[in-house]
Design a protein around this motif. Sequence first.
Motif, PDB file in Angstrom:
ATOM      1  N   THR A   1       0.638  -1.296  -0.108  1.00 37.48           N
ATOM      2  CA  THR A   1      -0.067   0.085  -0.075  1.00 37.48           C
ATOM      3  C   THR A   1       0.950   1.307   0.125  1.00 37.48           C
ATOM      4  O   THR A   1       0.408   2.208  -0.727  1.00 37.48           O
ATOM      5  N   ALA A   2       2.085   1.169   0.864  1.00 30.19           N
ATOM      6  CA  ALA A   2       2.985   2.350   0.744  1.00 30.19           C
ATOM      7  C   ALA A   2       3.385   2.556  -0.653  1.00 30.19           C
ATOM      8  O   ALA A   2       3.430   3.779  -1.333  1.00 30.19           O
ATOM      9  N   TRP A   3       3.746   1.687  -1.578  1.00 29.87           N
ATOM     10  CA  TRP A   3       4.023   1.696  -2.904  1.00 29.87           C
ATOM     11  C   TRP A   3       2.848   2.294  -3.974  1.00 29.87           C
ATOM     12  O   TRP A   3       3.389   3.356  -4.600  1.00 29.87           O
ATOM     13  N   TYR A   4       1.701   1.878  -3.628  1.00 32.07           N
ATOM     14  CA  TYR A   4       0.796   2.426  -4.345  1.00 32.07           C
ATOM     15  C   TYR A   4       0.549   3.827  -4.051  1.00 32.07           C
ATOM     16  O   TYR A   4       0.426   4.622  -4.938  1.00 32.07           O
ATOM     17  N   ALA A   5       0.645   4.325  -2.627  1.00 34.00           N
ATOM     18  CA  ALA A   5       0.621   5.865  -2.533  1.00 34.00           C
ATOM     19  C   ALA A   5       1.772   6.452  -3.149  1.00 34.00           C
ATOM     20  O   ALA A   5       1.572   7.719  -3.525  1.00 34.00           O
ATOM     21  N   PHE A   6       3.013   5.965  -3.132  1.00 30.84           N
ATOM     22  CA  PHE A   6       4.214   6.422  -3.911  1.00 30.84           C
ATOM     23  C   PHE A   6       3.818   6.583  -5.101  1.00 30.84           C
ATOM     24  O   PHE A   6       3.960   7.780  -5.861  1.00 30.84           O
ATOM     25  N   GLY A   7       3.485   5.735  -5.904  1.00 28.79           N
ATOM     26  CA  GLY A   7       3.115   5.857  -7.505  1.00 28.79           C
ATOM     27  C   GLY A   7       2.086   6.829  -7.682  1.00 28.79           C
ATOM     28  O   GLY A   7       2.170   7.695  -8.586  1.00 28.79           O
ATOM     29  N   ALA A   8       1.070   6.848  -6.921  1.00 26.92           N
ATOM     30  CA  ALA A   8      -0.267   7.755  -7.193  1.00 26.92           C
ATOM     31  C   ALA A   8       0.466   9.193  -6.937  1.00 26.92           C
ATOM     32  O   ALA A   8      -0.016  10.193  -7.482  1.00 26.92           O
TER      33      ALA A   8
ATOM     34  N   SER B   1       8.220  14.516   1.407  1.00 22.98           N
ATOM     35  CA  SER B   1       6.977  13.701   2.046  1.00 22.98           C
ATOM     36  C   SER B   1       7.128  12.209   1.773  1.00 22.98           C
ATOM     37  O   SER B   1       7.036  11.605   2.659  1.00 22.98           O
ATOM     38  N   LEU B   2       7.546  11.834   0.533  1.00 17.26           N
ATOM     39  CA  LEU B   2       7.741  10.370   0.253  1.00 17.26           C
ATOM     40  C   LEU B   2       8.806   9.863   0.749  1.00 17.26           C
ATOM     41  O   LEU B   2       8.748   8.756   1.090  1.00 17.26           O
ATOM     42  N   THR B   3       9.872  10.499   0.774  1.00 16.12           N
ATOM     43  CA  THR B   3      11.321  10.060   1.430  1.00 16.12           C
ATOM     44  C   THR B   3      10.978   9.774   2.904  1.00 16.12           C
ATOM     45  O   THR B   3      11.231   8.868   3.422  1.00 16.12           O
TER      46      THR B   3
END
Length: 217
Positions: free
Chosen positions: A64-71, A113-115
């Motif tokens: 889910t964390a990677w989903y949010a990163f991509g979005a 934010s993402l880092t």
Amino acid sequence: MNSPLFTKLCVLFVTAMLISNIIAVKLISLGPLIVPAAVFVFPITYILSDIFSEVYGYRASRITAWYAFGANLLMVLFFKLVIALPGAPFWGPENQKALEMTLDGTWRILIASLTAYMIGDFVNDVVFQKMKEKQGEKGFGVRAIVSSVIGEGLDSFLFITIAFWGTDFFSWIAILSQWGIKLIYEAIFLPITIFATKKIKLAEHGYVSAYGNSYKN
């Protein structure tokens, strides 16, 4: 992951991340404290991350964390494209300036934010998983708070440092303020988080994921 409930929670998670990265450009005053507006939305992602880890397992939480990163990355790319496109004849410079002021600073905010989130959430998940291995099914509230104290602390430090280094806003007070507000937020909502987790476990009782995990109440 074929669970309809997991899909809905994942959508909520990604939505909270998108909103956080958009509104984080505004700094707000809470009495003597100045914090990014995202401080009220972002803790939702950590609450959901704990729920994912508790109910669906470590791997699902990381996915889910990677989903949010991509979005978020896709969102910023489209922001940049829209800003770069020529405006209509009636689209004046004031409108363009307002659009750029709101959205064009998102590269630095996005990177910060993402880092901060990917590192902070990773630490949060690891601490949560290690505690669960020792505690078993009991003690969700304790591991949710302890993992958040560590993960949110690291997240707040990295976000403020990357996003605001070299500006008047950067300070240890800003870092500690954001960290404290997030923890208070999560502590207030902890009873609701515990209740929701129990309900989700009950709803997913007997469900076997693609990863071979059986979710038991």
